[in-house]
Design a protein around this motif. Sequence first.
Motif, PDB file in Angstrom:
ATOM      1  N   GLU A  33      20.865   7.465   5.457  1.00 27.85           N
ATOM      2  CA  GLU A  33      20.310   8.549   6.351  1.00 27.85           C
ATOM      3  C   GLU A  33      20.875   9.757   5.725  1.00 27.85           C
ATOM      4  O   GLU A  33      21.865   9.982   4.767  1.00 27.85           O
ATOM      5  N   PHE A  34      20.197  10.851   6.216  1.00 26.05           N
ATOM      6  CA  PHE A  34      20.578  12.133   5.518  1.00 26.05           C
ATOM      7  C   PHE A  34      21.748  12.486   6.320  1.00 26.05           C
ATOM      8  O   PHE A  34      22.082  12.102   7.508  1.00 26.05           O
ATOM      9  N   ASN A  35      22.927  13.175   5.736  1.00 27.30           N
ATOM     10  CA  ASN A  35      24.027  13.635   6.211  1.00 27.30           C
ATOM     11  C   ASN A  35      24.465  14.854   5.515  1.00 27.30           C
ATOM     12  O   ASN A  35      24.400  15.183   4.133  1.00 27.30           O
ATOM     13  N   LEU A  36      24.819  15.791   6.370  1.00 27.05           N
ATOM     14  CA  LEU A  36      25.163  16.925   5.770  1.00 27.05           C
ATOM     15  C   LEU A  36      26.900  17.378   6.265  1.00 27.05           C
ATOM     16  O   LEU A  36      27.163  17.176   7.582  1.00 27.05           O
ATOM     17  N   LYS A  37      27.775  17.355   5.392  1.00 30.83           N
ATOM     18  CA  LYS A  37      29.282  17.447   5.697  1.00 30.83           C
ATOM     19  C   LYS A  37      29.680  18.842   5.973  1.00 30.83           C
ATOM     20  O   LYS A  37      29.167  19.700   5.505  1.00 30.83           O
ATOM     21  N   GLN A  38      30.823  18.680   6.703  1.00 28.16           N
ATOM     22  CA  GLN A  38      31.543  20.188   6.939  1.00 28.16           C
ATOM     23  C   GLN A  38      32.064  20.695   5.559  1.00 28.16           C
ATOM     24  O   GLN A  38      32.499  19.847   5.018  1.00 28.16           O
ATOM     25  N   ASN A  39      31.744  21.947   5.133  1.00 26.83           N
ATOM     26  CA  ASN A  39      32.287  22.456   3.928  1.00 26.83           C
ATOM     27  C   ASN A  39      33.850  22.210   4.084  1.00 26.83           C
ATOM     28  O   ASN A  39      34.574  22.101   4.987  1.00 26.83           O
ATOM     29  N   TYR A  40      34.505  22.505   2.844  1.00 27.04           N
ATOM     30  CA  TYR A  40      35.942  22.283   2.855  1.00 27.04           C
ATOM     31  C   TYR A  40      36.373  23.273   1.457  1.00 27.04           C
ATOM     32  O   TYR A  40      35.598  23.167   0.443  1.00 27.04           O
ATOM     33  N   PRO A  41      37.328  24.018   1.640  1.00 26.89           N
ATOM     34  CA  PRO A  41      38.090  24.230   2.625  1.00 26.89           C
ATOM     35  C   PRO A  41      37.137  25.128   3.739  1.00 26.89           C
ATOM     36  O   PRO A  41      36.269  25.824   2.984  1.00 26.89           O
ATOM     37  N   ASN A  42      37.645  25.095   4.940  1.00 20.20           N
ATOM     38  CA  ASN A  42      37.009  25.925   5.996  1.00 20.20           C
ATOM     39  C   ASN A  42      37.990  26.236   6.750  1.00 20.20           C
ATOM     40  O   ASN A  42      38.543  25.638   7.491  1.00 20.20           O
ATOM     41  N   PRO A  43      38.557  27.594   6.900  1.00 21.19           N
ATOM     42  CA  PRO A  43      37.965  28.651   6.284  1.00 21.19           C
ATOM     43  C   PRO A  43      38.271  28.605   4.786  1.00 21.19           C
ATOM     44  O   PRO A  43      39.075  27.951   4.231  1.00 21.19           O
ATOM     45  N   PHE A  44      37.452  29.471   3.833  1.00 20.82           N
ATOM     46  CA  PHE A  44      37.732  29.461   2.455  1.00 20.82           C
ATOM     47  C   PHE A  44      37.757  30.794   1.924  1.00 20.82           C
ATOM     48  O   PHE A  44      37.290  31.968   2.545  1.00 20.82           O
ATOM     49  N   ASN A  45      38.342  30.708   0.745  1.00 24.06           N
ATOM     50  CA  ASN A  45      38.467  32.130   0.018  1.00 24.06           C
ATOM     51  C   ASN A  45      38.949  31.699  -1.398  1.00 24.06           C
ATOM     52  O   ASN A  45      40.067  31.100  -1.448  1.00 24.06           O
ATOM     53  N   PRO A  46      38.392  31.887  -2.449  1.00 26.52           N
ATOM     54  CA  PRO A  46      36.884  32.332  -2.614  1.00 26.52           C
ATOM     55  C   PRO A  46      35.709  31.431  -2.870  1.00 26.52           C
ATOM     56  O   PRO A  46      34.750  31.784  -2.729  1.00 26.52           O
ATOM     57  N   ASN A  47      36.065  30.141  -2.907  1.00 30.68           N
ATOM     58  CA  ASN A  47      35.097  29.119  -2.868  1.00 30.68           C
ATOM     59  C   ASN A  47      35.086  27.988  -1.871  1.00 30.68           C
ATOM     60  O   ASN A  47      36.063  27.784  -1.471  1.00 30.68           O
ATOM     61  N   THR A  48      33.885  27.398  -1.712  1.00 30.33           N
ATOM     62  CA  THR A  48      33.943  26.486  -0.894  1.00 30.33           C
ATOM     63  C   THR A  48      33.019  25.227  -1.194  1.00 30.33           C
ATOM     64  O   THR A  48      32.025  25.812  -1.891  1.00 30.33           O
ATOM     65  N   VAL A  49      33.055  23.944  -0.711  1.00 31.08           N
ATOM     66  CA  VAL A  49      32.355  22.911  -1.371  1.00 31.08           C
ATOM     67  C   VAL A  49      31.328  22.364  -0.023  1.00 31.08           C
ATOM     68  O   VAL A  49      32.093  22.259   1.033  1.00 31.08           O
TER      69      VAL A  49
ATOM     70  N   GLY B 194      12.329  17.240   4.347  1.00 27.02           N
ATOM     71  CA  GLY B 194      11.348  16.660   5.038  1.00 27.02           C
ATOM     72  C   GLY B 194      11.506  17.073   6.574  1.00 27.02           C
ATOM     73  O   GLY B 194      11.412  18.180   6.944  1.00 27.02           O
ATOM     74  N   ASN B 195      11.424  15.992   7.369  1.00 28.45           N
ATOM     75  CA  ASN B 195      11.778  16.398   8.729  1.00 28.45           C
ATOM     76  C   ASN B 195      13.322  16.674   9.322  1.00 28.45           C
ATOM     77  O   ASN B 195      13.627  16.944  10.198  1.00 28.45           O
ATOM     78  N   PHE B 196      14.210  16.327   8.393  1.00 29.42           N
ATOM     79  CA  PHE B 196      15.586  16.618   8.549  1.00 29.42           C
ATOM     80  C   PHE B 196      16.063  18.072   8.329  1.00 29.42           C
ATOM     81  O   PHE B 196      15.649  18.703   7.208  1.00 29.42           O
ATOM     82  N   ILE B 197      16.592  18.634   9.455  1.00 26.97           N
ATOM     83  CA  ILE B 197      17.369  20.004   9.293  1.00 26.97           C
ATOM     84  C   ILE B 197      18.506  19.934  10.268  1.00 26.97           C
ATOM     85  O   ILE B 197      18.738  19.410  11.260  1.00 26.97           O
ATOM     86  N   GLU B 198      19.722  20.257   9.529  1.00 24.09           N
ATOM     87  CA  GLU B 198      20.871  20.643   9.831  1.00 24.09           C
ATOM     88  C   GLU B 198      21.594  21.700   9.691  1.00 24.09           C
ATOM     89  O   GLU B 198      21.397  22.199   8.433  1.00 24.09           O
ATOM     90  N   THR B 199      22.357  22.205  10.710  1.00 24.47           N
ATOM     91  CA  THR B 199      23.028  23.333  10.267  1.00 24.47           C
ATOM     92  C   THR B 199      24.611  23.502  10.611  1.00 24.47           C
ATOM     93  O   THR B 199      24.997  22.755  11.845  1.00 24.47           O
ATOM     94  N   LYS B 200      25.488  23.820   9.894  1.00 23.72           N
ATOM     95  CA  LYS B 200      26.819  24.230  10.140  1.00 23.72           C
ATOM     96  C   LYS B 200      27.415  25.493   9.836  1.00 23.72           C
ATOM     97  O   LYS B 200      26.919  26.337   9.146  1.00 23.72           O
ATOM     98  N   LYS B 201      28.529  25.628  10.362  1.00 22.57           N
ATOM     99  CA  LYS B 201      29.375  27.008  10.516  1.00 22.57           C
ATOM    100  C   LYS B 201      30.517  26.976   9.445  1.00 22.57           C
ATOM    101  O   LYS B 201      31.062  25.957   9.460  1.00 22.57           O
ATOM    102  N   MET B 202      30.703  28.005   8.919  1.00 25.40           N
ATOM    103  CA  MET B 202      31.794  28.044   7.953  1.00 25.40           C
ATOM    104  C   MET B 202      32.290  29.586   7.939  1.00 25.40           C
ATOM    105  O   MET B 202      31.514  30.585   8.494  1.00 25.40           O
ATOM    106  N   MET B 203      33.651  29.830   7.469  1.00 26.87           N
ATOM    107  CA  MET B 203      34.206  31.098   7.753  1.00 26.87           C
ATOM    108  C   MET B 203      34.804  31.538   6.271  1.00 26.87           C
ATOM    109  O   MET B 203      35.520  30.788   5.790  1.00 26.87           O
ATOM    110  N   LEU B 204      34.159  32.859   5.770  1.00 25.78           N
ATOM    111  CA  LEU B 204      34.968  33.446   4.665  1.00 25.78           C
ATOM    112  C   LEU B 204      35.921  34.248   5.178  1.00 25.78           C
ATOM    113  O   LEU B 204      35.574  35.086   5.751  1.00 25.78           O
ATOM    114  N   ILE B 205      37.147  34.282   4.488  1.00 28.03           N
ATOM    115  CA  ILE B 205      38.268  35.110   4.654  1.00 28.03           C
ATOM    116  C   ILE B 205      38.814  35.740   3.444  1.00 28.03           C
ATOM    117  O   ILE B 205      39.035  35.015   2.562  1.00 28.03           O
ATOM    118  N   LYS B 206      38.784  37.160   3.390  1.00 25.87           N
ATOM    119  CA  LYS B 206      38.975  37.840   2.223  1.00 25.87           C
ATOM    120  C   LYS B 206      40.474  38.206   2.347  1.00 25.87           C
ATOM    121  O   LYS B 206      41.149  38.390   3.391  1.00 25.87           O
TER     122      LYS B 206
END
Length: 103
Positions: A6-22, A91-103
């Motif tokens: 199945e489709f799957n969107l994971k939470q980004n890491y690290p979160n919060p991040f600076n300067p990069n996230t995966v 296709g018909n799959f749409i998913e949204t997740k939240k992340m935070m950038l801290i400088k």
Amino acid sequence: DQLPVEFNLKQNYPNPFNPNTVIRYSIPNFTQSGQSGSRVILKVFDVLGKEIKTLINKDQSSGTYEVVWNGDDDLGNKVSTGIYFYRISSGNFIETKKMMLIK
């Protein structure tokens, strides 16, 4: 390794991040069209819904993927500290997740 079922969107890491996230995501072995793989679009938006960056916009075969976002926009400018959303659609799959950038 088995291919995802199945489709799957994971939470980004690290979160919060600076300067990069995966950001990791999976595309199933067979999509609703019955074909292996799918067109994948992965974008980043600000809290007002403005598109900031297109990370992926291409056909991809089944499997698990990861993409690194370095906090820049489509023009290469660094974005400011804040909350951002990343959305995958395929296709018909749409998913949204939240992340935070801290400088």
